[in-house]
Write a protein that holds these residues in place. Structure first.
Motif, mmCIF file in Angstrom:
data_model
loop_
_atom_site.group_PDB
_atom_site.id
_atom_site.type_symbol
_atom_site.label_atom_id
_atom_site.label_comp_id
_atom_site.label_asym_id
_atom_site.label_seq_id
_atom_site.Cartn_x
_atom_site.Cartn_y
_atom_site.Cartn_z
ATOM 1 N N GLY A 60 0.988 -1.129 0.057
ATOM 2 C CA GLY A 60 -0.121 -0.059 -0.036
ATOM 3 C C GLY A 60 1.026 1.116 0.028
ATOM 4 N N MET A 61 0.522 2.063 -0.992
ATOM 5 C CA MET A 61 1.281 3.477 -1.057
ATOM 6 C C MET A 61 0.232 4.483 -1.466
ATOM 7 N N LYS A 62 0.768 5.586 -1.676
ATOM 8 C CA LYS A 62 -0.139 6.711 -1.917
ATOM 9 C C LYS A 62 0.584 7.712 -3.001
ATOM 10 N N ALA A 63 -0.349 8.189 -3.771
ATOM 11 C CA ALA A 63 0.199 9.425 -4.795
ATOM 12 C C ALA A 63 -0.673 10.618 -4.366
ATOM 13 N N TYR A 64 0.166 11.680 -4.536
ATOM 14 C CA TYR A 64 -0.240 13.123 -3.852
ATOM 15 C C TYR A 64 -0.267 14.193 -4.959
ATOM 16 N N THR A 65 -0.774 15.117 -5.231
ATOM 17 C CA THR A 65 -0.649 16.193 -5.879
ATOM 18 C C THR A 65 -0.192 17.181 -5.152
ATOM 19 N N THR A 66 1.041 17.644 -5.590
ATOM 20 C CA THR A 66 1.686 18.888 -4.957
ATOM 21 C C THR A 66 1.003 20.155 -5.380
ATOM 22 N N ASP A 68 2.236 22.645 -6.667
ATOM 23 C CA ASP A 68 2.391 23.376 -7.990
ATOM 24 C C ASP A 68 1.976 22.234 -8.761
ATOM 25 N N GLY A 69 1.163 21.313 -8.446
ATOM 26 C CA GLY A 69 0.268 20.507 -9.448
ATOM 27 C C GLY A 69 1.032 19.054 -10.085
ATOM 28 N N ARG A 70 2.067 18.878 -9.314
ATOM 29 C CA ARG A 70 2.747 17.706 -9.888
ATOM 30 C C ARG A 70 2.272 16.645 -9.113
ATOM 31 N N ILE A 71 2.229 15.173 -9.732
ATOM 32 C CA ILE A 71 1.861 14.053 -9.091
ATOM 33 C C ILE A 71 3.224 13.315 -8.651
ATOM 34 N N VAL A 72 3.261 12.900 -7.418
ATOM 35 C CA VAL A 72 4.396 12.368 -6.863
ATOM 36 C C VAL A 72 4.010 11.196 -5.890
ATOM 37 N N ILE A 73 4.754 9.982 -5.814
ATOM 38 C CA ILE A 73 4.570 8.883 -4.972
ATOM 39 C C ILE A 73 5.689 9.015 -4.139
ATOM 40 N N PHE A 74 5.282 8.429 -2.752
ATOM 41 C CA PHE A 74 6.385 8.397 -1.636
ATOM 42 C C PHE A 74 6.882 7.069 -1.440
ATOM 43 N N ARG A 75 8.210 7.188 -1.674
ATOM 44 C CA ARG A 75 8.977 5.836 -1.552
ATOM 45 C C ARG A 75 8.705 4.534 -1.924
ATOM 46 N N PRO A 76 8.189 4.510 -3.216
ATOM 47 C CA PRO A 76 7.556 3.041 -3.939
ATOM 48 C C PRO A 76 8.767 2.016 -3.652
ATOM 49 N N PRO A 116 -6.563 12.804 -5.985
ATOM 50 C CA PRO A 116 -7.107 14.093 -5.671
ATOM 51 C C PRO A 116 -6.373 15.407 -5.769
ATOM 52 N N PRO A 117 -7.039 16.583 -5.793
ATOM 53 C CA PRO A 117 -6.269 17.942 -6.098
ATOM 54 C C PRO A 117 -5.714 18.015 -4.745
ATOM 55 N N PHE A 118 -4.445 19.079 -4.921
ATOM 56 C CA PHE A 118 -3.808 19.646 -3.786
ATOM 57 C C PHE A 118 -4.837 20.282 -2.823
ATOM 58 N N GLY A 328 5.151 17.863 -1.208
ATOM 59 C CA GLY A 328 6.151 18.448 -1.650
ATOM 60 C C GLY A 328 6.339 20.013 -1.361
ATOM 61 N N HIS A 329 5.746 20.514 -0.298
ATOM 62 C CA HIS A 329 6.248 21.775 0.236
ATOM 63 C C HIS A 329 7.337 21.829 1.388
ATOM 64 N N LEU A 330 8.033 20.706 1.750
ATOM 65 C CA LEU A 330 9.083 20.611 2.264
ATOM 66 C C LEU A 330 10.262 19.803 1.390
ATOM 67 N N GLU A 331 11.302 20.105 1.392
ATOM 68 C CA GLU A 331 12.284 19.418 0.514
ATOM 69 C C GLU A 331 12.441 17.942 1.309
ATOM 70 N N ALA A 332 12.386 16.853 0.127
ATOM 71 C CA ALA A 332 12.464 15.727 0.697
ATOM 72 C C ALA A 332 13.789 15.236 0.686
ATOM 73 N N PRO A 333 14.253 14.332 1.532
ATOM 74 C CA PRO A 333 15.505 13.629 1.527
ATOM 75 C C PRO A 333 15.430 12.831 -0.035
ATOM 76 N N GLU A 334 16.986 12.694 -0.207
ATOM 77 C CA GLU A 334 17.357 12.312 -1.800
ATOM 78 C C GLU A 334 16.498 10.971 -1.856
#
Ligand code: PLP
Ligand code: COI
Length: 343
Positions: A60-66, A68-76, A116-118, A328-334
């Motif tokens: 199970g994981m999630k995708a988010y809208t940042t 600035d409108g990008r779609i990102v996935i957390f640590r897949p 879902p939208p930001f 996406g509004h705080l800088e993520a670790p590499e």
């Protein structure tokens, strides 16, 4: 790309069919390339290993809208690794990690209109899973498997979102020592269904499971790991071989230490010491960080000083930092954020 007309703000944690899902088949010792399909149903033998002997695992994981409108996935990549660990323990073929991440990205991309939208409070939940699909009647692993990924937009896992919940100490065990508690096997959830129905009937949101061997140490709940905050602001989380190694919990520990300068401890946590903590939370992909206000131990209540109205202050800081990175509004670790590029 136009978003679907969905009442995002009022979504619960439920299933909604989306347009596409990824399917790959394992046969004659090899995976095919897999493809996106529209059919949301599965047709398998009545004697499939998954149906008779529960040979299945999931992620199970999630995708988010940042913002600035990008779609990102957390640590897949960490989900890919954990699914590999689950497959090995269940005698299932590994779906290669790079292909896993690619399948997840393809599925999110194909269902971008459902992300879902930001700021809506909702996210796109991604569910990869695998099961033994051919007929097996003697107890042995299947020879054929299906790996699939579907998505569904979701709201908060617990009703009320970030409101503190009440949980109870369970008399049922979740995972045996040397069993399968550390992997994401469907069987771990099947055996928790009676306990969760019973807990809900009695007015509790979740079960706190103790270690099955001694019933003295805190393990986890049916769908999330624990974090506790000590009165002097340290983050403590149970260490056990029979709990699921939560990606959220591992991320929270990193964030606590490296973003917030907090002391963290991953160690055995005895149930006896729980009453002395200042804050308690459940962490997981679905749960994010859900504050626990009260634990019922067979009628004896442990009430955390953070109370029943809102998250405790340290939990809130962890929540804001973790979700800030995810959104996406705080800088993520590499390497923590995988962007899905929509062309
Ligand atoms: N523990 C259990 C039993 C779970 O089902 C989950 C959910 O995935 C978690 C913990 C949290 O893990 P993660 O943070 O990787 O989602
Ligand atoms: C998740 O958080 O992804 C889970 O798998 C928990 C689940 C029981 C909904």
């Amino acid at each position: 790309m136009e978003k679907k007309d969905i009442d995002w703000a009022n979504l619960g944690f439920g299933y909604m069919k989306t347009d596409k899902r990824f399917v790959a088949n394992f046969k004659d010792g090899a995976w095919d390339d897999g493809q996106l399909i529209s059919d949301d149903t599965v047709t398998i033998s009545e004697c499939a290993c998954v149906l008779q002997y529960a040979q299945t695992c999931f992620e199970g994981m999630k995708a988010y809208t940042t913002e600035d409108g990008r779609i990102v996935i957390f640590r897949p990549d960490l989900n890919a690794q954990r699914m590999e660990d689950s497959c090995k323990r269940l005698e299932m073929p590994v779906f290669p990690k790079e292909q896993f991440v690619d399948a997840v990205v393809q599925t999110v991309k194909a269902n971008a209109a459902y992300v879902p939208p930001f700021g809506s409070g909702a996210t796109l939940y991604i569910r990869p899973y695998m099961f033994g699909s051919n007929a097996v009647i003697g107890v042995k692993p299947a020879d054929e498997y299906q790996f699939r990924v579907f998505t569904t937009p979701v709201g908060p896992y617990f009703k009320g979102g970030a409101k503190p919940i009440v949980i109870r100490v369970s008399d049922f065990d979740r995972a045996a020592p040397h069993g399968t508690g550390h992997i994401k096997a469907g069987l771990n959830y099947a055996m928790s269904l009676h306990a969760i129905v019973d807990a809900h009937e009695k007015g509790f949101s979740e079960n706190m499971y103790l270690d099955a061997g001694t019933r003295t140490k805190v393990e986890e709940t049916g769908g999330a790991n624990f974090i506790f905050i000590t009165k002097d602001g340290k983050v403590v989380t149970p260490k056990s071989d029979s709990i699921l190694p939560s990606i959220t919990r591992r991320s929270i520990l990193y964030v606590a230490e490296h973003y917030l300068g907090l002391e963290v401890e991953e160690r055995e946590v005895f149930f006896d010491e729980v009453k002395d903590f200042a804050e308690c939370g459940l962490c997981g992909t679905a749960a994010v960080i859900s504050p626990v206000g009260k634990i019922d131990d067979h009628g004896k209540e442990i009430c955390f000083p953070s109370g029943m109205d809102e998250m405790g202050p340290v939990t809130k800081k962890l929540y804001d930092t973790l979700t800030g990175i995810q959104m996406g509004h705080l800088e993520a670790p590499e390497g923590w954020i995988k962007e899905v590029v929509i062309d």
